[in-house]
Design an enzyme around this catalytic site. Structure first.
Site, PDB file in Angstrom:
ATOM      1  N   ASP A 152     -26.571  10.550-106.160  1.00 21.54           N
ATOM      2  CA  ASP A 152     -27.591  10.219-104.891  1.00 21.54           C
ATOM      3  C   ASP A 152     -28.763   9.551-105.849  1.00 21.54           C
ATOM      4  O   ASP A 152     -29.524  10.113-106.355  1.00 21.54           O
ATOM      5  CB  ASP A 152     -27.828  11.582-104.279  1.00 21.54           C
ATOM      6  CG  ASP A 152     -28.866  11.307-102.928  1.00 21.54           C
ATOM      7  OD1 ASP A 152     -29.176  10.124-102.819  1.00 21.54           O
ATOM      8  OD2 ASP A 152     -29.153  12.331-102.204  1.00 21.54           O
ATOM      9  N   ASP A 185     -26.753   4.746-100.676  1.00 22.90           N
ATOM     10  CA  ASP A 185     -27.370   5.201-101.895  1.00 22.90           C
ATOM     11  C   ASP A 185     -26.704   6.512-102.386  1.00 22.90           C
ATOM     12  O   ASP A 185     -27.114   6.996-103.365  1.00 22.90           O
ATOM     13  CB  ASP A 185     -28.787   5.570-101.681  1.00 22.90           C
ATOM     14  CG  ASP A 185     -29.101   6.771-100.581  1.00 22.90           C
ATOM     15  OD1 ASP A 185     -28.262   6.898 -99.732  1.00 22.90           O
ATOM     16  OD2 ASP A 185     -30.119   7.242-100.706  1.00 22.90           O
ATOM     17  N   GLU A 186     -25.548   6.926-101.651  1.00 22.25           N
ATOM     18  CA  GLU A 186     -24.828   8.063-102.327  1.00 22.25           C
ATOM     19  C   GLU A 186     -23.212   7.794-102.443  1.00 22.25           C
ATOM     20  O   GLU A 186     -22.661   7.069-101.585  1.00 22.25           O
ATOM     21  CB  GLU A 186     -24.990   9.242-101.282  1.00 22.25           C
ATOM     22  CG  GLU A 186     -26.221   9.776-101.060  1.00 22.25           C
ATOM     23  CD  GLU A 186     -26.388  10.936-100.095  1.00 22.25           C
ATOM     24  OE1 GLU A 186     -25.357  11.844-100.042  1.00 22.25           O
ATOM     25  OE2 GLU A 186     -27.568  10.939 -99.453  1.00 22.25           O
TER      26      GLU A 186
END
Ligand SMILES: [Mg+2]
Length: 407
Positions: free
Chosen positions: A8, A104-105
């Site tokens: 993350d 973003d993960e």
């Protein structure tokens, strides 16, 4: 046993901004929808701004009053998706099983790698920092749900391992809401039967959770016991983003309908921009309303014709608000989400009465607007409603359905 990582990127938008502009590094930074104080809303914040009490969805002026030295920047979604791709490239050096969860993960299945999962996590953490200038927090575990939970436990720039041996001591004491897919309303229902922690879910029987909450209850019991066996998808497996705009909430009391409408228009500016930057169209709009007494209502509407136009999305959201508005019930926060997204090139099934010409005009206009925004900042152009309430777009779009949101 499987080895799954969940990586993350920390404070992703704000961190990318700091990479692009080193003057922002280690400063309190907020990425705001529009630069002007009165209508700007915080979309993301840096670690330092977060520590000063700045939250996503807060009005910019409020962020400034909490944190006077905050630096407000406008969003650059095209760079965020570029950096997201760079992150994926690093992950793919280890495995093809890389499944994104938002920009973003990502989950990675590293079961068949030669190096140990902790070694890989450490290398990724270092490589992302060296090559991209970003930090990630990584969860290492034997299933996806625990890997995700692990990446939340320690951040920024950290690695947390959750094993078959330690998961009871590490996780079972945590609140249910820390578990993936345990949303607000489920957390509330669990609380009503006296269940507050993940361990308490695990210690109920599967039959009980299934009988009481159906499939969702069954899933949570499986997750809590470390029995999630869902696979990490292959990198080429294509699943379009399901929604844009979640979590973007305006936190200030709304006492009049037109105040609500203004907030909706401000929120939607970014949603339309984002949809176009990501080449997606929305087939539905949802509006979340949080009231001052902390109750929450969610409504969604299906659009007859998919759109990436913030004007249509906003108008639809305003119609929902109008339909459910009660002046005695003070609104604390609104969330607009573009849902059921599809690729902009997808074959569309457009209703017979759709006005192609009108859409073409709007699309051309939006392209020009995006260029102006890139050049002069997002405050350069504002929807008319923010300037003048009588100038709401009048084109008919979408019908209000009575359906409620799941989460
Ligand atoms: Mg993140």
């Amino acid at each position: 046993m499987r080895s799954i990582l969940h990586s993350d990127a920390n404070c992703f938008y704000a961190s990318v901004e700091a990479v692009l502009n080193p003057e922002l590094r280690d400063k309190a930074v907020a990425v705001c929808g529009s630069e002007e104080d009165r209508h700007g809303i915080v979309l993301a914040k840096s670690e330092k701004a977060k520590r000063a009490g700045v939250t996503t969805g807060m009005a910019c002026w409020e962020a400034r009053s909490k944190c006077p030295d905050i630096i407000i920047v406008k969003p650059h979604f095209e760079y965020y998706s570029k950096f997201s791709k760079y992150l994926h490239e690093i992950y793919q050096r280890y495995t093809d099983l890389v499944e994104p969860f938002g920009l973003d993960e990502c989950w990675l299945d590293v079961t068949n790698c030669l190096k140990s999962p902790m070694e890989i996590a450490e290398e990724i953490r270092q490589t992302v920092k060296d090559e991209l200038g970003l930090t990630v927090s990584i969860g290492v575990s034997f299933n996806k749900v625990f890997a995700k939970l692990g990446s939340d436990l320690k951040k920024p720039d950290a690695i947390t391992e959750i094993t078959e041996e330690n998961f009871k001591s590490k996780i079972w004491g945590l609140p249910c809401s820390d578990l993936l897919y345990c949303g607000r309303s489920m957390t509330e229902k669990l609380k009503r039967i006296g269940v507050k922690t993940i361990g308490q879910i695990a210690e109920l029987t599967h039959e009980y959770m299934m009988g009481k909450f159906g499939k969702a209850g069954s899933d949570l019991w499986i997750y809590a016991n470390g029995l999630d066996n869902s696979q990490v998808a292959h990198k080429d497996h294509y699943e379009p983003a399901k929604s844009i705009g979640h979590g973007i909430t305006c936190v200030s009391d709304i006492r009049k309908l037109d105040e609500g409408n203004k907030v909706i228009y401000a929120l939607c500016q970014d949603i339309g921009y984002k949809l176009r930057a990501m080449k997606l169209r929305a087939k539905g709009v949802s509006l979340g309303i949080k009231y001052k007494d902390l109750t929450y209502q969610g409504y969604q509407v299906k659009l007859e014709n998919p759109t990436q136009d913030e004007g249509f999305i906003a108008k639809t959201a305003c119609e929902i608000l109008k339909k459910h508005y009660d002046p005695m019930h003070i609104i604390r926060a609104l969330t607009v989400t573009a849902i059921n997204l599809e690729d902009e090139d997808a074959n569309e099934q457009i209703s017979m009465f759709f006005d192609y010409e009108e859409r073409e005009k709007r699309e051309k206009l939006n392209k020009v607007i995006d260029e102006i925004k890139r050049e002069y900042g997002s405050a350069a152009i504002k929807p008319a409603i923010i300037l003048d309430e009588d100038k709401m777009p009048s084109k008919e779009q979408g019908k209000v359905l009575p359906g409620k949101m799941h989460r």
